[in-house]
Write a protein that holds these residues in place. Structure first.
Motif, PDB file in Angstrom:
ATOM      1  N   LEU A 156      66.046  64.481  25.637  1.00 50.48           N
ATOM      2  CA  LEU A 156      65.990  65.171  24.351  1.00 50.48           C
ATOM      3  C   LEU A 156      67.392  65.451  23.827  1.00 50.48           C
ATOM      4  CD1 LEU A 156      63.124  67.751  25.011  1.00 50.48           C
ATOM      5  CD2 LEU A 156      62.986  65.661  23.651  1.00 50.48           C
ATOM      6  N   LEU A 157      67.585  65.278  22.532  1.00 55.33           N
ATOM      7  CA  LEU A 157      68.901  65.505  21.932  1.00 55.33           C
ATOM      8  C   LEU A 157      69.358  66.941  22.142  1.00 55.33           C
ATOM      9  CD1 LEU A 157      71.266  64.475  20.231  1.00 55.33           C
ATOM     10  CD2 LEU A 157      69.943  65.045  18.171  1.00 55.33           C
ATOM     11  N   LYS A 158      68.426  67.886  22.065  1.00 51.28           N
ATOM     12  CA  LYS A 158      68.801  69.295  22.220  1.00 51.28           C
ATOM     13  C   LYS A 158      69.290  69.612  23.632  1.00 51.28           C
ATOM     14  CE  LYS A 158      64.094  70.835  23.334  1.00 51.28           C
ATOM     15  NZ  LYS A 158      62.942  71.663  22.879  1.00 51.28           N
ATOM     16  N   ASN A 159      68.956  68.744  24.606  1.00 52.27           N
ATOM     17  CA  ASN A 159      69.388  68.957  25.987  1.00 52.27           C
ATOM     18  C   ASN A 159      70.656  68.195  26.338  1.00 52.27           C
ATOM     19  OD1 ASN A 159      67.144  70.588  26.453  1.00 52.27           O
ATOM     20  ND2 ASN A 159      65.892  68.884  27.189  1.00 52.27           N
ATOM     21  N   LEU A 160      71.220  67.484  25.364  1.00 48.38           N
ATOM     22  CA  LEU A 160      72.414  66.688  25.631  1.00 48.38           C
ATOM     23  C   LEU A 160      73.647  67.573  25.833  1.00 48.38           C
ATOM     24  CD1 LEU A 160      73.454  63.771  25.839  1.00 48.38           C
ATOM     25  CD2 LEU A 160      73.913  63.835  23.385  1.00 48.38           C
ATOM     26  N   TRP A 161      73.643  68.729  25.221  1.00 48.19           N
ATOM     27  CA  TRP A 161      74.785  69.648  25.324  1.00 48.19           C
ATOM     28  C   TRP A 161      74.245  71.060  25.170  1.00 48.19           C
ATOM     29  CZ3 TRP A 161      77.598  73.469  22.967  1.00 48.19           C
ATOM     30  CH2 TRP A 161      78.944  73.605  23.303  1.00 48.19           C
ATOM     31  N   ILE A 162      74.254  71.836  26.252  1.00 49.52           N
ATOM     32  CA  ILE A 162      73.692  73.183  26.243  1.00 49.52           C
ATOM     33  C   ILE A 162      74.829  74.194  26.392  1.00 49.52           C
ATOM     34  CG2 ILE A 162      72.098  74.796  27.364  1.00 49.52           C
ATOM     35  CD1 ILE A 162      70.531  72.372  28.352  1.00 49.52           C
ATOM     36  N   GLY A 168      82.543  71.221  30.380  1.00 45.54           N
ATOM     37  CA  GLY A 168      83.685  70.514  29.798  1.00 45.54           C
ATOM     38  C   GLY A 168      83.330  69.291  28.989  1.00 45.54           C
ATOM     39  N   ALA A 169      82.046  69.002  28.824  1.00 45.56           N
ATOM     40  CA  ALA A 169      81.643  67.817  28.060  1.00 45.56           C
ATOM     41  C   ALA A 169      81.976  67.991  26.581  1.00 45.56           C
ATOM     42  CB  ALA A 169      80.143  67.573  28.233  1.00 45.56           C
ATOM     43  N   LEU A 170      82.344  66.911  25.933  1.00 41.00           N
ATOM     44  CA  LEU A 170      82.625  66.943  24.506  1.00 41.00           C
ATOM     45  C   LEU A 170      81.323  67.117  23.728  1.00 41.00           C
ATOM     46  CD1 LEU A 170      85.192  64.016  24.244  1.00 41.00           C
ATOM     47  CD2 LEU A 170      85.685  66.461  24.362  1.00 41.00           C
ATOM     48  N   TYR A 171      81.421  67.815  22.608  1.00 35.70           N
ATOM     49  CA  TYR A 171      80.231  68.043  21.783  1.00 35.70           C
ATOM     50  C   TYR A 171      79.997  66.826  20.896  1.00 35.70           C
ATOM     51  CZ  TYR A 171      76.935  70.315  18.628  1.00 35.70           C
ATOM     52  OH  TYR A 171      75.812  70.643  17.909  1.00 35.70           O
ATOM     53  N   PRO A 172      78.851  66.164  21.015  1.00 30.47           N
ATOM     54  CA  PRO A 172      78.615  64.925  20.248  1.00 30.47           C
ATOM     55  C   PRO A 172      78.122  65.182  18.825  1.00 30.47           C
ATOM     56  CG  PRO A 172      76.766  65.333  21.694  1.00 30.47           C
ATOM     57  CD  PRO A 172      77.751  66.443  21.948  1.00 30.47           C
ATOM     58  N   LEU A 173      78.687  64.437  17.884  1.00 34.49           N
ATOM     59  CA  LEU A 173      78.192  64.395  16.513  1.00 34.49           C
ATOM     60  C   LEU A 173      77.763  62.957  16.242  1.00 34.49           C
ATOM     61  CD1 LEU A 173      80.946  66.407  14.588  1.00 34.49           C
ATOM     62  CD2 LEU A 173      78.717  67.239  15.359  1.00 34.49           C
ATOM     63  N   ILE A 174      76.474  62.746  16.091  1.00 32.05           N
ATOM     64  CA  ILE A 174      75.954  61.393  15.869  1.00 32.05           C
ATOM     65  C   ILE A 174      75.831  61.164  14.367  1.00 32.05           C
ATOM     66  CG2 ILE A 174      74.046  59.813  16.331  1.00 32.05           C
ATOM     67  CD1 ILE A 174      73.516  61.375  18.890  1.00 32.05           C
TER      68      ILE A 174
END
Length: 385
Positions: A156-162, A168-174
């Motif tokens: 799920l896209l909402k679970n890609l970055w919590i 330390g993961a980069l925040y994705p903008l698709i």
């Protein structure tokens, strides 16, 4: 689904060939037994076959030739379909009960078919997901398989970055484009749409408003779907940077007839239209776009493709900005590293030019080359001899 996708391509070719061959006698009779008309039809069909061979060799025709071939191909297909439908209607007309049953059947199929689950768009999405988001076991076994993990809750896209768990993961903008070719806003209509962002926390655009990702679309929006939309280059009413022959209404109509559509329909995050038809569809359809709505008015005829429509069509981000930098400029990012790998055989740098103009108009931001640098610095050097 996999089994159907494997055989549907061959079946489509076979059925199209049979339809063309079967309607030639009908066409000849309808045209008053004029051999020259039938001959011209065969010429167009032969030209279409030739184009298919040429395209297979990666020879790209000039835009005018491409448009002429596309129109010619679909002229044959649409004519065959129209003649078949005409003859079928004559048979149904002799049996009113059968005619009513046929209409009810077509209506039910059109209403119940989810456009996002039908056609090449879904197949495109599945193949991309299996290629770039494969299961761990598939990677270890170096084999192709369905992307079950990507299609589970883990994908799920909402679970890609919590927040708090990003490590330390980069925040994705698709980056995607929302098609707004029927908008009353000159900027949206002229550009063919607006930048529409898909991210783990919020999704939306300036034109449509924003909504939390957990409430976006069907509330089960997958990262693989977002990735596929961002690369949905072939779609009616769209073109690179918003300009190109595929934005032509006739070409878009023909693309829609053939279901050449890689984008996806989503519920408008800021829907508040008072129009009765939109309100009624919101109650009947929920998150399920079908052939009746938006497929018929918006998909086929390009109507109601506005920021106020209940359903929006999202396509390749390159139909607005192919670099992805536009949204970073909006957010005033202090450091932007751009790695551009789009097709640019003649080194026109069209994507960079498109970005430069959009950020100048929208954000009053200007792009300068530093001291000792110039546009020639990003062009390949020629080698003498």
């Amino acid at each position: 689904r996999i089994w159907l996708e494997k055989i549907s391509g061959w079946l489509l070719v076979l059925l199209t060939a049979l339809a063309l061959a079967g309607t030639l006698p009908i066409l000849d009779a309808e045209l008053g037994n004029k051999p020259e008309a039938t001959f011209m039809t065969l010429v167009v069909a032969a030209g279409s076959a030739y184009h298919a061979i040429v395209a297979g060799r990666k020879v790209i025709p000039k835009p005018f030739v491409a448009q002429a071939i596309i129109v010619g191909v679909f002229a044959v297909v649409v004519t065959s379909g129209a003649l078949t439908a005409y003859n079928l209607s004559l048979k149904l007309n002799s049996n009113p009960l059968l005619f009513v049953a046929f209409c009810v059947f077509i209506f039910i199929v059109a209403f119940c078919t989810n456009l996002n689950q039908f056609g090449v768009g879904r197949m495109y999405r599945d193949r991309l997901t299996e290629t770039f988001m494969p299961d761990t076991d598939s990677i270890r076994g170096t084999r192709w398989d369905q992307a079950r993990e990507a299609n589970s809750d883990n994908g799920l896209l909402k679970n890609l970055w919590i927040p708090g768990q990003e490590n330390g993961a980069l925040y994705p903008l698709i980056n995607t484009n929302v098609v707004l070719t029927d908008s009353t806003n000159d900027a949206y209509r002229g550009r063919g749409g607006d930048s529409f962002i898909l991210s783990p926390i919020f999704c939306g655009s300036d034109a449509t408003g924003w909504v939390k990702t957990k409430d976006f679309a069907d509330k089960d929006f997958k990262t693989g779907t977002a990735m596929a939309i961002s690369g949905a280059a072939a779609n009616p009413n769209t073109a690179p940077g918003g300009h190109g022959f595929s934005r032509n209404r006739l070409v878009s109509f023909l693309m829609s007839v053939a279901q050449v559509r890689l984008g996806a329909w989503v519920k408008n995050p800021g829907f508040n239209s008072p129009a009765p038809i939109h309100w009624l569809m919101s109650k009947l359809l929920g998150h399920r776009p079908n052939f009746l709505y938006p497929g018929l008015p918006s998909g086929l005829f390009g109507l109601w493709l506005t920021e106020n429509s209940y359903f929006l069509e999202l396509t390749d981000g390159g139909h607005f900005d192919n670099t992805g930098v536009y949204e970073l400029i909006r957010r005033r990012a202090k450091l932007i590293i751009l790695s551009q790998a789009s097709q640019d055989a003649d080194f026109w740098l069209a994507d960079l030019a498109n970005l430069t103009e959009k950020i100048r108009v929208d954000f009053d931001a200007r792009l300068y080359f530093g001291r000792g640098m110039s546009i020639q610095g990003v062009l390949p050097k020629t080698v003498d001899g």
